[in-house]
Every structure is written in structure tokens, then in C-alpha cells.
Design an enzyme around this catalytic site. Sequence first.
Site, PDB file in Angstrom:
ATOM      1  N   HIS A 123       8.359 -24.299   9.909  1.00 17.45           N
ATOM      2  CA  HIS A 123       7.687 -24.964  10.845  1.00 17.45           C
ATOM      3  C   HIS A 123       6.041 -24.700  10.277  1.00 17.45           C
ATOM      4  O   HIS A 123       5.310 -25.513  10.394  1.00 17.45           O
ATOM      5  CB  HIS A 123       7.725 -24.645  11.989  1.00 17.45           C
ATOM      6  CG  HIS A 123       9.075 -25.102  12.791  1.00 17.45           C
ATOM      7  ND1 HIS A 123       9.598 -24.956  14.162  1.00 17.45           N
ATOM      8  CD2 HIS A 123      10.032 -25.637  12.184  1.00 17.45           C
ATOM      9  CE1 HIS A 123      10.665 -25.447  14.366  1.00 17.45           C
ATOM     10  NE2 HIS A 123      10.964 -25.982  13.078  1.00 17.45           N
ATOM     11  N   ASP A 164       0.719  -1.277  -0.028  1.00 19.42           N
ATOM     12  CA  ASP A 164       0.114   0.099   0.004  1.00 19.42           C
ATOM     13  C   ASP A 164       1.009   1.078  -0.043  1.00 19.42           C
ATOM     14  O   ASP A 164       2.187   1.334  -0.224  1.00 19.42           O
ATOM     15  CB  ASP A 164      -0.886  -0.029   1.206  1.00 19.42           C
ATOM     16  CG  ASP A 164      -0.482   0.191   2.569  1.00 19.42           C
ATOM     17  OD1 ASP A 164       1.047   0.341   2.668  1.00 19.42           O
ATOM     18  OD2 ASP A 164      -1.110   0.041   3.314  1.00 19.42           O
ATOM     19  N   HIS A 176       5.690 -30.988  11.674  1.00 22.57           N
ATOM     20  CA  HIS A 176       5.220 -29.864  11.399  1.00 22.57           C
ATOM     21  C   HIS A 176       3.949 -29.876  10.326  1.00 22.57           C
ATOM     22  O   HIS A 176       3.063 -29.112  10.340  1.00 22.57           O
ATOM     23  CB  HIS A 176       6.238 -28.856  10.890  1.00 22.57           C
ATOM     24  CG  HIS A 176       7.415 -28.666  11.799  1.00 22.57           C
ATOM     25  ND1 HIS A 176       7.175 -28.278  12.991  1.00 22.57           N
ATOM     26  CD2 HIS A 176       8.726 -29.164  11.682  1.00 22.57           C
ATOM     27  CE1 HIS A 176       8.306 -28.030  13.719  1.00 22.57           C
ATOM     28  NE2 HIS A 176       9.441 -28.669  12.994  1.00 22.57           N
ATOM     29  N   CYS A 198       3.083  -3.012   4.251  1.00 23.13           N
ATOM     30  CA  CYS A 198       2.111  -1.759   4.712  1.00 23.13           C
ATOM     31  C   CYS A 198       3.259  -1.049   5.590  1.00 23.13           C
ATOM     32  O   CYS A 198       4.222  -1.448   5.853  1.00 23.13           O
ATOM     33  CB  CYS A 198       0.727  -2.191   5.025  1.00 23.13           C
ATOM     34  SG  CYS A 198       0.658  -3.337   6.361  1.00 23.13           S
TER      35      CYS A 198
END
Length: 147
Positions: A98, A8, A133, A65
Site C-alpha cells: 500500500h 548500527d 494506493h 538499530c
Amino acid sequence: MKFVIANDHGGIDLQPAVCEKLQELGHEVVHVGTYDKESCDYSDFAVKACEKVINNEADFAILICGTGLGMSISANKIKGIRAACVSEPFSAKMSRAHNNANVLCIGARVIGSELCKMIVEEFAKTPFEGGRHQRRVDKICKIEEEN
């Protein structure tokens, strides 16, 4: 790998450092805006980039952003997106290793360009470890499906 970058107005100054680092690492980069400092809504650009990941037009997205938080919250509303908002390299690494994050969110008002490059490099070079994981990522996906 192919990365889609979105920002942005608050993230526009950090965007060139992200693209530069990814290209230096040999990755393809597509920037989907914004292209100026006129006030805009981060959620519009989060969706634009994440749709490319979901549609297999890019492997990963990096969203920028002011804080990274708005982009992260927006991105995580999209089914199939696992966005991590990080401000240092270790978390970027762990988000991939992970959590199998497919979107990195960073804050241009939180980190500088050199730290940004270190974060981007860790995210880009770290593979998902799988194993134990994978079970956890599968549970995240199940939550997404059920809610």
C-alpha cells in the site's frame, strides 16, 4: 533484486539473519556497516544505505538499530525514501503493498531472529499494488516536494 543492509552497533547481532534470509530468497545483498559493536550513530548508516537506493545502486534498503525508530526517522528525512519501521510481518507486507516503502527498518532489541526473517520475507516478496494506493504515494511525494 538488490538489497543494501545497514546497521548500527545495536543492530549488529540481527544483521546476519537479515542477510541470510535475503540470500536464501535469491536476492543480492550488500552490507555497508557497521561491522563491530563500538558505539556509532545510526543516522550515518541510514544515509549510507539510502543513498544507494536513491542512486539506483540498490532496489531496497533494510536498516537495523536497537528499535528501528532512529533509522526510520533518519531515512525518512531523505528525499525519495519511504521507510517503514515494523515489528511484525503484516505491517511489512502492507508497507510494500500500500505504501510502496523502499526501506524496511527493524529493531534488534524488539524482535528476534526468526520473527525478523518472517518480516524480511514479507517485505521482499510483496509487490506494490498501485491503483488507488499510487494516488496516496503521489501525495506523500508532493508533501516532500513542497516542504
